[in-house]
Design a protein around this motif. Structure first.
Motif, PDB file in Angstrom:
ATOM      1  N   ASP A 200       0.834  -1.217   0.000  1.00 44.26           N
ATOM      2  CA  ASP A 200       0.000   0.000   0.000  1.00 44.26           C
ATOM      3  C   ASP A 200       0.863   1.259   0.000  1.00 44.26           C
ATOM      4  N   GLY A 201       1.990   1.199   0.702  1.00 46.92           N
ATOM      5  CA  GLY A 201       2.821   2.400   0.839  1.00 46.92           C
ATOM      6  C   GLY A 201       3.980   2.431  -0.153  1.00 46.92           C
ATOM      7  N   TRP A 202       3.894   1.638  -1.204  1.00 45.06           N
ATOM      8  CA  TRP A 202       5.042   1.478  -2.118  1.00 45.06           C
ATOM      9  C   TRP A 202       5.358   2.758  -2.879  1.00 45.06           C
ATOM     10  N   ASP A 203       6.643   3.068  -2.987  1.00 49.55           N
ATOM     11  CA  ASP A 203       7.119   4.161  -3.834  1.00 49.55           C
ATOM     12  C   ASP A 203       7.352   3.575  -5.230  1.00 49.55           C
ATOM     13  N   ALA A 204       6.520   4.001  -6.189  1.00 54.09           N
ATOM     14  CA  ALA A 204       6.509   3.339  -7.503  1.00 54.09           C
ATOM     15  C   ALA A 204       7.801   3.528  -8.297  1.00 54.09           C
ATOM     16  N   SER A 205       8.722   4.348  -7.796  1.00 50.23           N
ATOM     17  CA  SER A 205       9.991   4.476  -8.516  1.00 50.23           C
ATOM     18  C   SER A 205      10.930   3.312  -8.180  1.00 50.23           C
ATOM     19  N   ARG A 206      10.554   2.506  -7.220  1.00 46.35           N
ATOM     20  CA  ARG A 206      11.368   1.331  -6.867  1.00 46.35           C
ATOM     21  C   ARG A 206      10.752   0.099  -7.522  1.00 46.35           C
ATOM     22  N   ARG A 207      11.557  -0.656  -8.240  1.00 49.85           N
ATOM     23  CA  ARG A 207      11.040  -1.867  -8.869  1.00 49.85           C
ATOM     24  C   ARG A 207      11.074  -3.022  -7.870  1.00 49.85           C
ATOM     25  N   LEU A 208      10.171  -3.977  -8.082  1.00 46.63           N
ATOM     26  CA  LEU A 208      10.063  -5.116  -7.171  1.00 46.63           C
ATOM     27  C   LEU A 208      10.323  -6.412  -7.929  1.00 46.63           C
ATOM     28  N   MET A 209      11.366  -7.098  -7.527  1.00 45.30           N
ATOM     29  CA  MET A 209      11.660  -8.419  -8.108  1.00 45.30           C
ATOM     30  C   MET A 209      10.985  -9.451  -7.214  1.00 45.30           C
ATOM     31  N   PHE A 210       9.856  -9.937  -7.705  1.00 43.36           N
ATOM     32  CA  PHE A 210       9.007 -10.854  -6.943  1.00 43.36           C
ATOM     33  C   PHE A 210       9.438 -12.293  -7.265  1.00 43.36           C
ATOM     34  N   CYS A 211      10.011 -12.962  -6.283  1.00 48.86           N
ATOM     35  CA  CYS A 211      10.465 -14.338  -6.510  1.00 48.86           C
ATOM     36  C   CYS A 211       9.287 -15.273  -6.300  1.00 48.86           C
ATOM     37  N   ASP A 212       8.796 -15.783  -7.426  1.00 45.19           N
ATOM     38  CA  ASP A 212       7.565 -16.569  -7.421  1.00 45.19           C
ATOM     39  C   ASP A 212       7.908 -18.037  -7.667  1.00 45.19           C
ATOM     40  N   GLU A 213       7.642 -18.845  -6.644  1.00 44.34           N
ATOM     41  CA  GLU A 213       8.018 -20.263  -6.742  1.00 44.34           C
ATOM     42  C   GLU A 213       7.171 -21.011  -7.770  1.00 44.34           C
ATOM     43  N   THR A 214       6.070 -20.391  -8.253  1.00 37.38           N
ATOM     44  CA  THR A 214       5.269 -21.075  -9.281  1.00 37.38           C
ATOM     45  C   THR A 214       5.769 -20.742 -10.689  1.00 37.38           C
ATOM     46  N   GLY A 215       6.774 -19.893 -10.754  1.00 39.66           N
ATOM     47  CA  GLY A 215       7.367 -19.617 -12.063  1.00 39.66           C
ATOM     48  C   GLY A 215       7.331 -18.162 -12.435  1.00 39.66           C
ATOM     49  N   GLY A 216       8.262 -17.764 -13.253  1.00 39.61           N
ATOM     50  CA  GLY A 216       8.366 -16.383 -13.707  1.00 39.61           C
ATOM     51  C   GLY A 216       9.474 -16.317 -14.732  1.00 39.61           C
ATOM     52  N   ALA A 217       9.882 -15.098 -15.046  1.00 37.76           N
ATOM     53  CA  ALA A 217      10.924 -14.927 -16.061  1.00 37.76           C
ATOM     54  C   ALA A 217      12.295 -15.212 -15.447  1.00 37.76           C
TER      55      ALA A 217
END
Ligand code: SAH
Length: 206
Positions: free
Chosen positions: A121-138
């Motif tokens: 909710d409080g995220w500063d959108a200038s920071r990117r988030l690398m979401f480590c998803d155990e179900t798969g991703g790039a």
């Protein structure tokens, strides 16, 4: 150490200084600044956001995050987090000791656990988030290419819930990545993710 001895100190702001012990008191020492040895250096702007897992694993994660150059470690509580008791003073001490041994001139901060939704909710959108998803991703090498401010998110032993995954993937600042075909423990995942991030956009070329 006794009066007259030399040592190196840093405070995260003024670089590294050679100082000498001027006076040893009962509850501390007085140091005399002799000369600046290294100017202040700031590492990459990398936050590690990690769900609270077992105490020993959180301690490993904090130590390794300090070694691998994270600037801030944010503990979080997700839907499937089985929160263990957190002793922030102990984690701060671990971060400090690990930072000292690497020669970096700042100590990563460790934040008290906060709900994942509150963090998002409080995220500063200038920071990117690398979401480590155990179900798969790039693969990280092809998906994380923009340098700048980043955070890495690692889930709890129970993984992320489908709703959490859906919310995370819909956010404009999120890049969902895979850490390979094997499910890693949270501590291994955190170390692997920081390593891949460093190799992609961090400061390892220096
Ligand atoms: N219980 C879950 C695993 C959770 S592992 C399951 O069996 O599916 C803890 C966290 O480490 C995950 O939430 C994720 O953030 C990260 N992780 C572990 N292995 C991963 C992988 N292969 N790819 C991406 N993230 C991974």
């Amino acid at each position: 150490l006794k009066a007259g001895d030399d040592l190196l100190v840093f405070n995260g702001v003024d670089g590294e200084w050679r100082v000498s012990v001027a006076e040893v008191l009962k509850k501390g020492v007085i140091l005399r600044a002799e000369e600046q040895v290294r100017p202040q250096h700031h590492g990459p702007d990398l936050d590690l956001i990690v769900a609270v897992v077992k105490k020993a694993r959180v301690e490993t994660i904090v130590e390794k995050a300090a070694e691998l150059g994270a600037k801030r470690i944010r503990l979080t509580i997700t839907q499937r987090t089985n929160a263990d008791r957190i002793r922030l003073d102990r984690l701060d001490a671990i971060a400090e000791e690990a930072a000292e041994q690497t020669g970096r001139l700042d100590v990563p901060t460790v934040d008290d656990p906060v709900k994942l939704d509150t963090i998002l909710d409080g995220w500063d959108a200038s920071r990117r988030l690398m979401f480590c998803d155990e179900t798969g991703g790039a693969p990280v090498a092809s998906a994380v290419i923009e340098p700048g401010s980043w955070a890495i998110l690692i889930g709890p032993e129970g993984g992320f819930s489908p709703e959490e995954r859906e919310r995370l993937r819909a956010l404009p600042f999120t890049t969902a990545v895979s850490l390979g075909p094997r499910i890693l423990r949270a501590d291994t995942a955190a170390i692997a993710a920081m390593t891949l991030w460093q190799a992609a956009v961090g400061d390892w070329e220096r």
